[in-house]
Scaffold this active site. Structure first.
Site, short mmCIF file in Angstrom:
data_model
loop_
_atom_site.label_atom_id
_atom_site.label_comp_id
_atom_site.label_asym_id
_atom_site.label_seq_id
_atom_site.Cartn_x
_atom_site.Cartn_y
_atom_site.Cartn_z
N ASP A 481 0.85 -1.18 0.00
CA ASP A 481 0.00 0.00 0.00
C ASP A 481 0.89 1.24 0.00
O ASP A 481 1.61 1.50 0.97
CB ASP A 481 -0.89 -0.03 1.25
CG ASP A 481 -1.96 1.05 1.25
OD1 ASP A 481 -1.75 2.09 0.60
OD2 ASP A 481 -3.00 0.86 1.92
N HIS A 482 0.83 2.02 -1.08
CA HIS A 482 1.74 3.15 -1.25
C HIS A 482 1.42 4.30 -0.30
O HIS A 482 2.22 5.23 -0.15
CB HIS A 482 1.69 3.64 -2.69
CG HIS A 482 2.98 4.28 -3.16
ND1 HIS A 482 4.18 4.06 -2.53
CD2 HIS A 482 3.24 5.13 -4.18
CE1 HIS A 482 5.12 4.74 -3.15
NE2 HIS A 482 4.59 5.40 -4.15
N ARG A 483 0.26 4.25 0.36
CA ARG A 483 -0.05 5.25 1.37
C ARG A 483 0.79 5.05 2.63
O ARG A 483 1.01 5.99 3.40
CB ARG A 483 -1.54 5.20 1.75
CG ARG A 483 -2.50 5.55 0.63
CD ARG A 483 -3.94 5.27 1.04
NE ARG A 483 -4.17 3.85 1.32
CZ ARG A 483 -5.33 3.33 1.70
NH1 ARG A 483 -6.37 4.14 1.88
NH2 ARG A 483 -5.47 2.04 1.93
#
Length: 509
Positions: A481-483
């Site tokens: 998850d790039h968040r």
């Protein structure tokens, strides 16, 4: 005299705007009371709207593709209601069709019978609507468990006066399904005087002609043309219409064998078979409902894919040393799959990268770091993908993990897993190594923030500094998850995992 009467959409539940997928009549058609006039489709089901009274269609106010809500005008009918009212005012001139049955109608509830050891079962199809007349043993709803689908039959004949369930509801033994207006008392009186009784099949045949004869003989001004199978208005349930649309087959050319010319499942299948034999249809198709597991996991995966910004990091790991160790253990009758080594290696790397062993809260504003190391392991089963959780992986030996993994995977394929055994993971591994493929992109299992995909081990020529030598290489794909995790952190995680897996001594420390 004929009068113009508007037909509006009745209350169909908590829907603001519903799509019209079929208009079943046209201007000039004559419809009877309860004949279907349009078909609607929501996100859960299709439903037919019946005419509230008989008449001739003089105007259509809707078309396919329109959205309608309660109270919207559908069409206008030229009705003979005034003539009907005059008949009511002079009852002495009319002969009752069946005075005995009229006085013996009774409201009877139909409840869900015992279907086995199930507390709550999903309703995936409601096969009748208010106003329908059903025979004993006609199917009324379809249920789906995690193992099978089943149709529930009507325990007796009657007219549906109330529906207590809808698609998506869960029901258990004794729950109310619908209410039928039954003529059971009339049936009992017939049994008491068998000499006056008529064979059942013959009685059914004569019902329509008897009604018309009685009306015609007593009142010449009240005549209605009845057609049990009109070419202009075919009859079929929503499930049959939906199947026909999926097959690309028109129902207008099919002669129904059901009551009032209703098109049954076998009628549609027979028609399609004829088309295939004549070469009209190029290829045969089969429509198979999705299992309950696939429906549930499909919704979850769709949400994960659409709401999580995925990044996938690919790598190949030299596991030559690991494979030699496995072969040596196999000679001692100790069978260890590559997956258990990967599980141990992942936990070792997770300890140094805690952001991967975490989850986001419901508002996606806080990261919940997990101090335990439970791994979800995706398992392919006949009913769909399941993800049982192996707990405290770091505290177990390779042999213990191998035995537990084999036992859990077997119970998953047999459908014997408890729901508690699929909760509490901090990180998931999806391995297709036993099936094949070179790479794939795994979808993150929210609320987790990362997942590791494992493909099939391949023998590749690897340069050792002086020559190429055959080497066991395993492809890995890390989705995150790039968040929560940036590219550099993802690359470092994969590099360390590569180092641990390629050096068996470091893994066993």
């Amino acid at each position: 005299m004929p009068t113009q009467k508007n037909v509006e959409l009745p209350d169909i539940g908590d829907f603001d705007a519903v799509d019209i997928i079929e208009v079943l009549v046209k201007v000039g058609d004559t419809v009877n009371e309860n004949d279907s006039i349009i078909t609607l489709e929501t996100d859960k089901a299709t439903m037919e709207i019946p005419a509230p009274f008989a008449g001739k269609v003089t105007a259509l106010s809707v078309k396919v593709g329109d959205k309608v809500a309660k109270g919207d005008l559908i069409l206008t009918l030229e009705s003979e209601s005034e003539s009907a009212e005059s008949l009511e005012e002079t009852p002495e001139s009319a002969q009752p069709v069946d005075q005995n049955s009229k006085s013996s109608l009774a409201q009877k509830n139909v409840e869900l019978p015992d279907i086995g050891d199930f507390d709550a079962v999903d309703i995936i199809e409601v096969l009748v609507k208010v106003g329908d007349t059903v025979n004993e043993n006609d199917s009324i709803i379809t249920l789906e468990t995690d193992k099978a689908t089943m149709e529930i039959p009507a325990p007796f004949a009657g007219k549906v006066t109330a529906l207590s369930v809808k698609v998506g509801d869960k029901v258990a033994k004794g729950d109310l399904i619908l209410t039928l207006e039954s003529e059971s008392e009339s049936a009992e009186s017939l049994e008491e005087t068998p000499e006056s009784a008529q064979p059942v099949d013959q009685a059914k045949k004569d019902v329509a002609s008897e009604v018309v004869t009685n009306i015609d003989e007593k009142n010449e001004t009240f005549k209605e043309e009845i057609s049990l199978n009109p070419d202009s208005n075919f009859h079929a349930s929503p499930s049959i219409r939906k199947l026909a649309r999926e097959l690309g087959v028109s129902l207008s050319g099919i002669k129904g064998t059901g009551k009032k010319g209703r098109i049954l499942d076998e009628d549609l299948k027979s028609h399609v078979k004829t088309l295939l034999e004549n070469g009209t249809v190029v290829e045969e198709v089969e429509v198979i409902p999705l299992s309950r597991i696939k429906k549930l996991s499909g919704k979850h995966l769709s949400k994960c894919w659409s709401t999580i910004p995925h990044v996938t990091q690919f790598d190949e790991v030299n596991i030559e040393q690991l494979e030699k160790f496995r072969k040596h253990q196999k000679e001692k009758n100790i069978k260890l799959s590559p997956l258990v080594f990967i599980m141990k290696a992942v936990v070792q790397v997770l300890k140094r990268h805690p952001n991967f062993n975490a989850s986001l809260d419901e508002n996606a504003e806080n990261l919940i770091l997990k101090k335990y190391f439970n791994l979800g392991i995706a398992v392919d089963t006949p009913n769909g993908l399941l993800v049982p959780v192996i707990k405290d992986v770091g505290k177990k030996s390779l042999i213990e993990l191998s035995e537990e993994l084999a036992e859990v995977s077997l119970r998953a394929r047999e459908g014997k897993l408890d729901s508690s055994e699929m909760k509490g993971a901090g990180f998931t591994i999806s391995s297709l190594g036993g099936i094949g493929g070179t790479q794939f992109t795994p979808i993150i299992n929210a609320p987790e923030v990362a997942i590791l995909g494992v493909a099939r081990t391949q023998i590749k020529p690897i340069w050792n500094g002086s020559t190429f030598e055959p080497t066991s290489m395993i492809p890995l794909a890390l989705s995150y998850d790039h968040r929560v995790i940036d590219g550099a952190e993802g690359a470092r995680f994969m590099a360390e995992l590569n180092q641990v897996l390629s050096n068996i001594m470091e893994m066993l420390l």
